[in-house]
Motif scaffolding. Structure first.
Motif, PDB file in Angstrom:
ATOM      1  N   GLN A 136       0.992  -1.190   0.193  1.00  0.00           N
ATOM      2  CA  GLN A 136       0.019   0.062   0.094  1.00  0.00           C
ATOM      3  C   GLN A 136       0.933   1.259   0.141  1.00  0.00           C
ATOM      4  N   LEU A 137       0.711   1.998  -1.063  1.00  0.00           N
ATOM      5  CA  LEU A 137       1.563   3.396  -1.039  1.00  0.00           C
ATOM      6  C   LEU A 137       0.572   4.485  -0.788  1.00  0.00           C
ATOM      7  N   SER A 138       1.046   5.447  -0.416  1.00  0.00           N
ATOM      8  CA  SER A 138       0.222   6.774  -0.149  1.00  0.00           C
ATOM      9  C   SER A 138       0.236   7.212  -1.358  1.00  0.00           C
ATOM     10  N   LYS A 139      -0.542   8.446  -1.661  1.00  0.00           N
ATOM     11  CA  LYS A 139      -0.844   9.043  -2.823  1.00  0.00           C
ATOM     12  C   LYS A 139       0.306   9.575  -3.315  1.00  0.00           C
ATOM     13  N   ASP A 140       1.160  10.228  -2.576  1.00  0.00           N
ATOM     14  CA  ASP A 140       2.549  10.819  -3.193  1.00  0.00           C
ATOM     15  C   ASP A 140       3.630   9.888  -3.407  1.00  0.00           C
ATOM     16  N   ALA A 141       3.397   8.461  -3.009  1.00  0.00           N
ATOM     17  CA  ALA A 141       4.346   7.297  -2.959  1.00  0.00           C
ATOM     18  C   ALA A 141       5.495   7.657  -1.831  1.00  0.00           C
ATOM     19  N   SER A 142       5.246   8.593  -0.893  1.00  0.00           N
ATOM     20  CA  SER A 142       6.279   8.756   0.164  1.00  0.00           C
ATOM     21  C   SER A 142       6.234   7.756   1.362  1.00  0.00           C
ATOM     22  N   GLN A 143       4.936   7.235   1.481  1.00  0.00           N
ATOM     23  CA  GLN A 143       4.922   6.197   2.531  1.00  0.00           C
ATOM     24  C   GLN A 143       4.250   4.921   1.820  1.00  0.00           C
ATOM     25  N   TYR A 144       4.832   3.631   2.584  1.00  0.00           N
ATOM     26  CA  TYR A 144       4.471   2.540   2.386  1.00  0.00           C
ATOM     27  C   TYR A 144       4.176   1.699   3.446  1.00  0.00           C
ATOM     28  N   THR A 145       3.388   0.550   3.219  1.00  0.00           N
ATOM     29  CA  THR A 145       2.957  -0.353   4.252  1.00  0.00           C
ATOM     30  C   THR A 145       2.888  -1.801   3.422  1.00  0.00           C
ATOM     31  N   ILE A 146       3.506  -2.613   3.894  1.00  0.00           N
ATOM     32  CA  ILE A 146       3.386  -4.279   3.469  1.00  0.00           C
ATOM     33  C   ILE A 146       2.243  -4.821   4.105  1.00  0.00           C
ATOM     34  N   LEU A 147       1.240  -4.798   3.211  1.00  0.00           N
ATOM     35  CA  LEU A 147      -0.085  -5.312   3.801  1.00  0.00           C
ATOM     36  C   LEU A 147      -0.143  -6.995   4.025  1.00  0.00           C
ATOM     37  N   SER A 148       0.645  -7.527   3.171  1.00  0.00           N
ATOM     38  CA  SER A 148       0.662  -9.216   3.261  1.00  0.00           C
ATOM     39  C   SER A 148       2.100  -9.551   2.638  1.00  0.00           C
ATOM     40  N   SER A 149       2.608 -10.416   3.321  1.00  0.00           N
ATOM     41  CA  SER A 149       3.927 -10.871   2.607  1.00  0.00           C
ATOM     42  C   SER A 149       3.536 -12.638   2.377  1.00  0.00           C
ATOM     43  N   LYS A 150       2.359 -12.935   2.241  1.00  0.00           N
ATOM     44  CA  LYS A 150       2.047 -14.208   1.719  1.00  0.00           C
ATOM     45  C   LYS A 150       1.243 -14.029   0.350  1.00  0.00           C
ATOM     46  N   PHE A 151       1.347 -15.301  -0.320  1.00  0.00           N
ATOM     47  CA  PHE A 151       0.480 -15.001  -1.623  1.00  0.00           C
ATOM     48  C   PHE A 151      -0.954 -14.727  -1.423  1.00  0.00           C
ATOM     49  N   PHE A 152      -1.466 -13.811  -2.388  1.00  0.00           N
ATOM     50  CA  PHE A 152      -2.645 -13.256  -2.631  1.00  0.00           C
ATOM     51  C   PHE A 152      -2.899 -13.474  -3.643  1.00  0.00           C
ATOM     52  N   ASN A 153      -4.332 -13.641  -4.170  1.00  0.00           N
ATOM     53  CA  ASN A 153      -4.612 -13.799  -5.409  1.00  0.00           C
ATOM     54  C   ASN A 153      -5.277 -12.340  -5.779  1.00  0.00           C
ATOM     55  N   GLU A 154      -5.820 -11.887  -6.978  1.00  0.00           N
ATOM     56  CA  GLU A 154      -6.249 -10.647  -7.346  1.00  0.00           C
ATOM     57  C   GLU A 154      -7.841 -10.691  -7.136  1.00  0.00           C
ATOM     58  N   HIS A 155      -8.575 -11.785  -6.740  1.00  0.00           N
ATOM     59  CA  HIS A 155      -9.855 -11.892  -6.074  1.00  0.00           C
ATOM     60  C   HIS A 155      -9.875 -11.484  -4.759  1.00  0.00           C
ATOM     61  N   ASP A 156      -9.092 -12.202  -4.218  1.00  0.00           N
ATOM     62  CA  ASP A 156      -8.942 -11.693  -2.639  1.00  0.00           C
ATOM     63  C   ASP A 156      -8.390 -10.311  -2.444  1.00  0.00           C
ATOM     64  N   LEU A 157      -7.661  -9.618  -3.155  1.00  0.00           N
ATOM     65  CA  LEU A 157      -7.096  -8.273  -3.103  1.00  0.00           C
ATOM     66  C   LEU A 157      -8.348  -7.279  -3.419  1.00  0.00           C
ATOM     67  N   ALA A 158      -9.102  -7.714  -4.558  1.00  0.00           N
ATOM     68  CA  ALA A 158     -10.445  -6.655  -4.620  1.00  0.00           C
ATOM     69  C   ALA A 158     -11.508  -6.691  -3.599  1.00  0.00           C
ATOM     70  N   SER A 159     -11.617  -7.863  -3.196  1.00  0.00           N
ATOM     71  CA  SER A 159     -12.429  -8.032  -1.998  1.00  0.00           C
ATOM     72  C   SER A 159     -12.162  -7.179  -0.610  1.00  0.00           C
ATOM     73  N   ASP A 160     -11.144  -7.584  -0.257  1.00  0.00           N
ATOM     74  CA  ASP A 160     -10.342  -6.929   0.586  1.00  0.00           C
ATOM     75  C   ASP A 160     -10.235  -5.401   0.504  1.00  0.00           C
ATOM     76  N   ILE A 161     -10.195  -4.874  -0.454  1.00  0.00           N
ATOM     77  CA  ILE A 161      -9.826  -3.220  -0.562  1.00  0.00           C
ATOM     78  C   ILE A 161     -11.446  -2.744  -0.757  1.00  0.00           C
ATOM     79  N   SER A 162     -12.330  -3.345  -1.298  1.00  0.00           N
ATOM     80  CA  SER A 162     -13.748  -2.978  -1.557  1.00  0.00           C
ATOM     81  C   SER A 162     -14.366  -2.971   0.046  1.00  0.00           C
ATOM     82  N   SER A 163     -13.958  -3.693   0.844  1.00  0.00           N
ATOM     83  CA  SER A 163     -14.686  -3.891   1.996  1.00  0.00           C
ATOM     84  C   SER A 163     -14.338  -3.042   3.099  1.00  0.00           C
TER      85      SER A 163
END
Length: 85
Positions: free
Chosen positions: A58-85
């Motif tokens: 996850q990167l801030s709007k200006d890309a000056s800050q970041y967070t690693i949300l997961s270091s395990k395998f994620f698929n694109e369907h999991d990402l979409a549902s987690d972000i939209s919830s």
């Protein structure tokens, strides 16, 4: 830019100059280096989520800050549902 292992931001109206916000020439040990960025999602406030080969960043709007949300395998369907919830 999957094959170049980077995410490039293109500003509205600009078709010649992009800004690398993650990956690219960044040293491989940097948290912002990318293996194979497969999906991105930008929220209304400009926060950027990158699904890399083995993690979600996850990167801030200006890309000056970041967070690693997961270091395990994620698929694109999991990402979409987690972000939209």
């Amino acid at each position: 830019d999957y094959s170049n292992k980077r995410v490039v931001r293109w500003r509205t109206g600009s078709n010649t100059v992009g800004e690398i916000v993650a990956g690219g020439d960044i040293h491989a040990s940097s948290p912002l280096s990318l293996t194979y960025p497969r999906r991105i999602h930008v929220t209304k406030d400009g926060t950027l989520f990158i699904l890399d080969d083995n993690r979600v960043l996850q990167l801030s709007k200006d890309a000056s800050q970041y967070t690693i949300l997961s270091s395990k395998f994620f698929n694109e369907h999991d990402l979409a549902s987690d972000i939209s919830s």
